[in-house]
Design a protein around this motif. Structure first.
Motif, PDB file in Angstrom:
ATOM      1  N   SER A 213       0.778  -1.259   0.141  1.00  0.00           N
ATOM      2  CA  SER A 213      -0.102  -0.003  -0.075  1.00  0.00           C
ATOM      3  C   SER A 213       0.968   1.333   0.011  1.00  0.00           C
ATOM      4  O   SER A 213       1.959   1.232   0.765  1.00  0.00           O
ATOM      5  N   SER A 214       0.341   2.185  -0.847  1.00  0.00           N
ATOM      6  CA  SER A 214       1.082   3.518  -0.951  1.00  0.00           C
ATOM      7  C   SER A 214       0.521   4.532  -1.606  1.00  0.00           C
ATOM      8  O   SER A 214      -0.833   3.940  -2.308  1.00  0.00           O
ATOM      9  N   ASP A 215       0.794   5.721  -1.361  1.00  0.00           N
ATOM     10  CA  ASP A 215      -0.021   6.734  -2.184  1.00  0.00           C
ATOM     11  C   ASP A 215       0.169   6.460  -3.629  1.00  0.00           C
ATOM     12  O   ASP A 215      -1.018   6.895  -4.396  1.00  0.00           O
ATOM     13  N   PHE A 216       1.166   6.359  -4.371  1.00  0.00           N
ATOM     14  CA  PHE A 216       1.556   6.154  -5.827  1.00  0.00           C
ATOM     15  C   PHE A 216       0.386   4.821  -6.026  1.00  0.00           C
ATOM     16  O   PHE A 216       0.082   5.097  -7.262  1.00  0.00           O
ATOM     17  N   ALA A 217       0.757   3.750  -5.490  1.00  0.00           N
ATOM     18  CA  ALA A 217      -0.102   2.663  -5.682  1.00  0.00           C
ATOM     19  C   ALA A 217      -1.607   3.020  -5.671  1.00  0.00           C
ATOM     20  O   ALA A 217      -2.212   2.665  -6.952  1.00  0.00           O
ATOM     21  N   GLU A 218      -2.106   3.689  -4.798  1.00  0.00           N
ATOM     22  CA  GLU A 218      -3.708   4.224  -4.975  1.00  0.00           C
ATOM     23  C   GLU A 218      -3.793   4.968  -6.064  1.00  0.00           C
ATOM     24  O   GLU A 218      -4.986   4.888  -6.686  1.00  0.00           O
ATOM     25  N   ILE A 219      -2.870   6.196  -6.515  1.00  0.00           N
ATOM     26  CA  ILE A 219      -2.995   7.000  -7.500  1.00  0.00           C
ATOM     27  C   ILE A 219      -3.239   6.112  -8.794  1.00  0.00           C
ATOM     28  O   ILE A 219      -3.991   6.285  -9.933  1.00  0.00           O
ATOM     29  N   ILE A 220      -2.248   5.211  -9.026  1.00  0.00           N
ATOM     30  CA  ILE A 220      -2.321   4.437 -10.361  1.00  0.00           C
ATOM     31  C   ILE A 220      -3.317   3.725 -10.357  1.00  0.00           C
ATOM     32  O   ILE A 220      -3.913   3.436 -11.543  1.00  0.00           O
ATOM     33  N   TYR A 221      -3.933   2.793  -9.289  1.00  0.00           N
ATOM     34  CA  TYR A 221      -5.027   2.154  -9.126  1.00  0.00           C
ATOM     35  C   TYR A 221      -6.126   2.869  -9.600  1.00  0.00           C
ATOM     36  O   TYR A 221      -7.108   2.461 -10.682  1.00  0.00           O
ATOM     37  N   GLU A 222      -6.354   3.913  -9.010  1.00  0.00           N
ATOM     38  CA  GLU A 222      -7.595   4.829  -9.478  1.00  0.00           C
ATOM     39  C   GLU A 222      -7.522   5.335 -10.871  1.00  0.00           C
ATOM     40  O   GLU A 222      -8.647   5.468 -11.547  1.00  0.00           O
ATOM     41  N   HIS A 223      -6.459   5.708 -11.457  1.00  0.00           N
ATOM     42  CA  HIS A 223      -6.363   6.261 -12.757  1.00  0.00           C
ATOM     43  C   HIS A 223      -6.698   5.131 -13.716  1.00  0.00           C
ATOM     44  O   HIS A 223      -7.337   5.246 -14.734  1.00  0.00           O
ATOM     45  N   LEU A 224      -6.055   3.791 -13.463  1.00  0.00           N
ATOM     46  CA  LEU A 224      -6.600   2.705 -14.477  1.00  0.00           C
ATOM     47  C   LEU A 224      -7.973   2.266 -14.513  1.00  0.00           C
ATOM     48  O   LEU A 224      -8.654   2.211 -15.215  1.00  0.00           O
ATOM     49  N   LYS A 225      -8.520   2.367 -13.125  1.00  0.00           N
ATOM     50  CA  LYS A 225      -9.901   2.131 -13.193  1.00  0.00           C
ATOM     51  C   LYS A 225     -10.747   2.917 -13.632  1.00  0.00           C
ATOM     52  O   LYS A 225     -11.749   2.650 -14.424  1.00  0.00           O
ATOM     53  N   ASN A 226     -10.402   4.288 -13.401  1.00  0.00           N
ATOM     54  CA  ASN A 226     -11.260   5.376 -14.161  1.00  0.00           C
ATOM     55  C   ASN A 226     -11.155   5.473 -15.872  1.00  0.00           C
ATOM     56  O   ASN A 226     -12.186   5.427 -16.470  1.00  0.00           O
TER      57      ASN A 226
ATOM     58  N   LEU B 245     -15.533  -8.713  -0.025  1.00  0.00           N
ATOM     59  CA  LEU B 245     -15.948 -10.203  -0.069  1.00  0.00           C
ATOM     60  C   LEU B 245     -14.917 -11.038   0.705  1.00  0.00           C
ATOM     61  O   LEU B 245     -13.793 -10.911   0.322  1.00  0.00           O
ATOM     62  N   ASP B 246     -15.313 -11.833   1.487  1.00  0.00           N
ATOM     63  CA  ASP B 246     -14.398 -12.841   2.367  1.00  0.00           C
ATOM     64  C   ASP B 246     -14.286 -13.912   1.772  1.00  0.00           C
ATOM     65  O   ASP B 246     -14.841 -14.993   2.050  1.00  0.00           O
ATOM     66  N   ARG B 247     -13.715 -13.968   0.644  1.00  0.00           N
ATOM     67  CA  ARG B 247     -13.481 -15.364  -0.177  1.00  0.00           C
ATOM     68  C   ARG B 247     -12.018 -15.355  -0.820  1.00  0.00           C
ATOM     69  O   ARG B 247     -11.681 -14.501  -1.550  1.00  0.00           O
ATOM     70  N   VAL B 248     -11.381 -16.430  -0.358  1.00  0.00           N
ATOM     71  CA  VAL B 248     -10.042 -16.674  -0.597  1.00  0.00           C
ATOM     72  C   VAL B 248      -9.930 -17.330  -2.200  1.00  0.00           C
ATOM     73  O   VAL B 248     -10.784 -17.952  -2.592  1.00  0.00           O
TER      74      VAL B 248
ATOM     75  N   TYR C 188     -10.805 -12.833  -6.881  1.00  0.00           N
ATOM     76  CA  TYR C 188     -10.171 -11.670  -7.240  1.00  0.00           C
ATOM     77  C   TYR C 188     -11.099 -10.611  -7.885  1.00  0.00           C
ATOM     78  O   TYR C 188     -10.965  -9.381  -8.228  1.00  0.00           O
ATOM     79  N   GLY C 189     -12.163 -11.289  -8.486  1.00  0.00           N
ATOM     80  CA  GLY C 189     -12.753 -10.389  -9.282  1.00  0.00           C
ATOM     81  C   GLY C 189     -13.893 -11.301 -10.285  1.00  0.00           C
ATOM     82  O   GLY C 189     -13.537 -12.602 -10.505  1.00  0.00           O
ATOM     83  N   TYR C 190     -14.612 -10.780 -11.161  1.00  0.00           N
ATOM     84  CA  TYR C 190     -15.094 -11.550 -12.219  1.00  0.00           C
ATOM     85  C   TYR C 190     -15.927 -10.630 -13.190  1.00  0.00           C
ATOM     86  O   TYR C 190     -16.097  -9.254 -12.885  1.00  0.00           O
ATOM     87  N   TYR C 191     -16.258 -11.174 -14.204  1.00  0.00           N
ATOM     88  CA  TYR C 191     -16.884 -10.355 -15.527  1.00  0.00           C
ATOM     89  C   TYR C 191     -18.252 -10.720 -15.632  1.00  0.00           C
ATOM     90  O   TYR C 191     -18.404 -12.071 -15.774  1.00  0.00           O
ATOM     91  N   THR C 192     -19.195  -9.826 -15.890  1.00  0.00           N
ATOM     92  CA  THR C 192     -20.309 -10.171 -16.142  1.00  0.00           C
ATOM     93  C   THR C 192     -20.740  -9.832 -17.452  1.00  0.00           C
ATOM     94  O   THR C 192     -20.871  -8.708 -17.714  1.00  0.00           O
TER      95      THR C 192
ATOM     96  N   HIS D 211     -21.852  -6.459 -19.359  1.00  0.00           N
ATOM     97  CA  HIS D 211     -20.483  -5.787 -19.618  1.00  0.00           C
ATOM     98  C   HIS D 211     -19.811  -5.108 -18.590  1.00  0.00           C
ATOM     99  O   HIS D 211     -19.503  -3.828 -18.824  1.00  0.00           O
ATOM    100  N   SER D 212     -19.663  -5.726 -17.314  1.00  0.00           N
ATOM    101  CA  SER D 212     -19.057  -5.007 -16.429  1.00  0.00           C
ATOM    102  C   SER D 212     -18.023  -5.933 -15.632  1.00  0.00           C
ATOM    103  O   SER D 212     -17.996  -7.383 -15.730  1.00  0.00           O
ATOM    104  N   ILE D 213     -17.175  -5.524 -15.170  1.00  0.00           N
ATOM    105  CA  ILE D 213     -16.032  -6.201 -14.010  1.00  0.00           C
ATOM    106  C   ILE D 213     -16.012  -5.627 -12.805  1.00  0.00           C
ATOM    107  O   ILE D 213     -16.439  -4.553 -12.406  1.00  0.00           O
ATOM    108  N   THR D 214     -16.160  -6.821 -11.865  1.00  0.00           N
ATOM    109  CA  THR D 214     -16.387  -6.441 -10.397  1.00  0.00           C
ATOM    110  C   THR D 214     -14.901  -6.823  -9.674  1.00  0.00           C
ATOM    111  O   THR D 214     -14.381  -7.864 -10.257  1.00  0.00           O
ATOM    112  N   ILE D 215     -14.265  -6.054  -9.209  1.00  0.00           N
ATOM    113  CA  ILE D 215     -13.182  -6.197  -8.335  1.00  0.00           C
ATOM    114  C   ILE D 215     -13.348  -6.359  -6.996  1.00  0.00           C
ATOM    115  O   ILE D 215     -14.031  -5.537  -6.465  1.00  0.00           O
ATOM    116  N   ILE D 216     -12.809  -7.509  -6.493  1.00  0.00           N
ATOM    117  CA  ILE D 216     -12.979  -7.840  -4.971  1.00  0.00           C
ATOM    118  C   ILE D 216     -11.938  -7.126  -4.123  1.00  0.00           C
ATOM    119  O   ILE D 216     -10.661  -7.355  -4.457  1.00  0.00           O
ATOM    120  N   ALA D 217     -12.196  -6.269  -3.258  1.00  0.00           N
ATOM    121  CA  ALA D 217     -11.417  -5.598  -2.583  1.00  0.00           C
ATOM    122  C   ALA D 217     -11.309  -5.913  -1.249  1.00  0.00           C
ATOM    123  O   ALA D 217     -12.211  -6.617  -0.534  1.00  0.00           O
TER     124      ALA D 217
END
Length: 86
Positions: A38-51, A64-67, A70-74, A78-84
């Protein structure tokens, strides 16, 4: 009266175990490490790519508490869900 069965959903399950495969380990992306601290830089890059991706298709986040999930496509949405994991 006739009884009719229909599929109304599904549940995610592993299709196979990595131990059941053969061959060399494939690198997903040798530039990005498996674990990013975790870092400010990683958060900025993640938000930029997601947007940026949101310009083409819907991307949402869920907790979601599931090992191993990490995500799925519907396709129907036509959507992607990222598990945080927080």
């Amino acid at each position: 009266m006739e009884e009719v069965s229909e599929i109304v959903g599904f549940r995610a399950v592993p299709v196979y175990d990595i131990q059941q495969t053969e061959g060399m380990t494939l690198l997903f992306n040798p530039i990005v490490p498996d674990k990013v601290e975790s870092s400010d830089f990683a958060e900025i890059i993640y938000e930029h790519l997601k947007n940026k991706f949101n310009e083409e298709l819907s991307i949402t986040e869920k907790t979601l508490d599931r090992v191993g999930l990490y995500g799925y496509y519907t396709p129907s949405e036509h959507s992607i869900t990222i598990i945080a994991f927080y």
